[in-house]
Write a protein that holds these residues in place. Structure first.
Motif, PDB file in Angstrom:
ATOM      1  N   VAL A   1       0.836  -1.199   0.000  1.00 14.68           N
ATOM      2  CA  VAL A   1       0.000   0.000   0.000  1.00 14.68           C
ATOM      3  C   VAL A   1       0.873   1.251   0.000  1.00 14.68           C
ATOM      4  O   VAL A   1       0.598   2.216  -0.720  1.00 14.68           O
ATOM      5  CB  VAL A   1      -0.941   0.002   1.225  1.00 14.68           C
ATOM      6  CG1 VAL A   1      -1.674   1.340   1.340  1.00 14.68           C
ATOM      7  CG2 VAL A   1      -1.945  -1.137   1.124  1.00 14.68           C
ATOM      8  N   VAL A   2       1.943   1.225   0.796  1.00 10.40           N
ATOM      9  CA  VAL A   2       2.880   2.354   0.834  1.00 10.40           C
ATOM     10  C   VAL A   2       3.533   2.546  -0.528  1.00 10.40           C
ATOM     11  O   VAL A   2       3.705   3.669  -1.002  1.00 10.40           O
ATOM     12  CB  VAL A   2       3.955   2.132   1.924  1.00 10.40           C
ATOM     13  CG1 VAL A   2       5.036   3.213   1.846  1.00 10.40           C
ATOM     14  CG2 VAL A   2       3.309   2.135   3.307  1.00 10.40           C
ATOM     15  N   LEU A   3       3.877   1.441  -1.171  1.00  4.96           N
ATOM     16  CA  LEU A   3       4.460   1.498  -2.517  1.00  4.96           C
ATOM     17  C   LEU A   3       3.482   2.138  -3.494  1.00  4.96           C
ATOM     18  O   LEU A   3       3.863   2.978  -4.319  1.00  4.96           O
ATOM     19  CB  LEU A   3       4.828   0.087  -2.989  1.00  4.96           C
ATOM     20  CG  LEU A   3       5.315  -0.066  -4.439  1.00  4.96           C
ATOM     21  CD1 LEU A   3       6.606   0.706  -4.656  1.00  4.96           C
ATOM     22  CD2 LEU A   3       5.510  -1.537  -4.781  1.00  4.96           C
ATOM     23  N   LEU A   4       2.210   1.776  -3.383  1.00  4.20           N
ATOM     24  CA  LEU A   4       1.187   2.302  -4.288  1.00  4.20           C
ATOM     25  C   LEU A   4       0.920   3.785  -4.042  1.00  4.20           C
ATOM     26  O   LEU A   4       0.810   4.568  -4.993  1.00  4.20           O
ATOM     27  CB  LEU A   4      -0.109   1.503  -4.109  1.00  4.20           C
ATOM     28  CG  LEU A   4      -1.302   1.919  -4.976  1.00  4.20           C
ATOM     29  CD1 LEU A   4      -0.996   1.673  -6.445  1.00  4.20           C
ATOM     30  CD2 LEU A   4      -2.560   1.175  -4.560  1.00  4.20           C
ATOM     31  N   LEU A   5       0.841   4.181  -2.768  1.00  5.74           N
ATOM     32  CA  LEU A   5       0.485   5.558  -2.432  1.00  5.74           C
ATOM     33  C   LEU A   5       1.652   6.525  -2.514  1.00  5.74           C
ATOM     34  O   LEU A   5       1.497   7.671  -2.935  1.00  5.74           O
ATOM     35  CB  LEU A   5      -0.124   5.619  -1.026  1.00  5.74           C
ATOM     36  CG  LEU A   5      -1.472   4.943  -0.808  1.00  5.74           C
ATOM     37  CD1 LEU A   5      -1.917   5.102   0.644  1.00  5.74           C
ATOM     38  CD2 LEU A   5      -2.532   5.532  -1.740  1.00  5.74           C
TER      39      LEU A   5
END
Length: 288
Positions: free
Chosen positions: A112-116
């Protein structure tokens, strides 16, 4: 003289209590869903939690920039999806397995951190991630002869929860905890309405189901409160593995009420996932 270990011990106790209370939330939700639709339960759960948090917003009403509202919307959608998929899975797989898959949220956080934020996953994080996803595979057992799609739905609840966790942390630097909860519950109630309309569900709840909804609402609010208090007293690196005890409570309810006993693969999966959470927590503690 105050012992420095006292707050940590209290934090651990509050975490265990929170896990127990949240297991009651799942138990009551599973009972309610035998009669009413998931979207109906999520709607009333969200409405009553909104009413509980509303008085706490006194003195916290402030104008927010669009950037904050954007995070609020993402957090609201993530939390809504997390509960929706979790409750759906409860109807089709044992309580302990649905709860176990939901606790995989920390495994999804780096993605999720990678995506955001486009922050790549450090090489050191891949070991616990691989161990954790091996555990997920043991629980789901994705073979041609054994593939229950509702296990995948249960895992989607972990992705929604992970999105909620990341955005809640972002909001914690900009708004009060009361505002985060109020906006989340309000958005969850609003998102439930079109889903109910699309599925043809009703807002009407039979009289005998209201006590179960009351238990869901009360347990959810108390569980969240205890969890937040635990984070104030003990480091997250300690809270994460301790909160895994919630899976044990869910397993107990599933065994006592429905006679569900996890098979050897599911138990092995639990151990792998717990090991993954434990390694990740130790890594975080080392950095701290």
């Amino acid at each position: 003289m105050l012992n420095s270990q006292d707050p940590i011990k209290k934090g651990i106790l509050l975490t265990v209590l929170s896990a127990f209370v949240m297991s009651i939330t799942a138990l009551a939700a599973k009972q309610a869903q035998m009669t009413i639709a998931v979207s109906t339960l999520v709607f009333w759960q969200s409405v009553f939690c909104t009413l509980i948090v509303f008085p706490q917003m006194r003195g916290h009403w402030k104008k927010r920039p669009f950037s904050v509202w954007k995070i609020h919307l993402i957090r609201g959608f993530g939390g809504f999806a997390g509960f929706l998929f979790y409750y759906w899975s409860l109807n089709h797989i044992p309580l302990v397995e649905a709860s176990l898959l939901r606790t995989c949220a920390p495994l999804c956080v780096p993605f999720v951190v990678l995506l955001l934020h486009r922050v790549h996953i450090p090489k050191s994080r891949w070991l616990p991630l691989v161990i954790g996803f091996i555990g997920v595979a043991f629980v789901i057992q994705p073979t041609p002869n054994h593939l229950n799609p509702w296990h995948l739905v249960g895992f989607l609840s972990a992705i929604g929860l992970a999105l909620s966790m990341v955005t809640t942390r972002i909001l914690s630097y900009q708004v009060s905890g009361q505002e985060t909860l109020f906006v989340y519950f309000l958005l969850s109630a609003l998102l439930s309405l079109p889903l109910m309309w699309f599925q043809g569900d009703s807002l009407v709840v039979p009289l005998e189901i209201w006590p179960w909804i009351g238990i869901v609402v009360l347990a959810l609010y108390v569980g969240m409160y205890l969890y937040n208090q635990a984070y104030r007293l003990a480091p997250a690196s300690l809270i994460s593995p301790v909160s895994y005890v919630g899976v044990v409570f869910s397993g107990f309810w599933g065994w006592v009420i429905w006679g569900h006993i996890p098979n050897a693969y599911a138990i092995l999966g639990m151990l792998f996932i717990f090991l993954s959470v434990l390694i990740s927590s130790k890594m975080a503690e080392g950095k701290g």
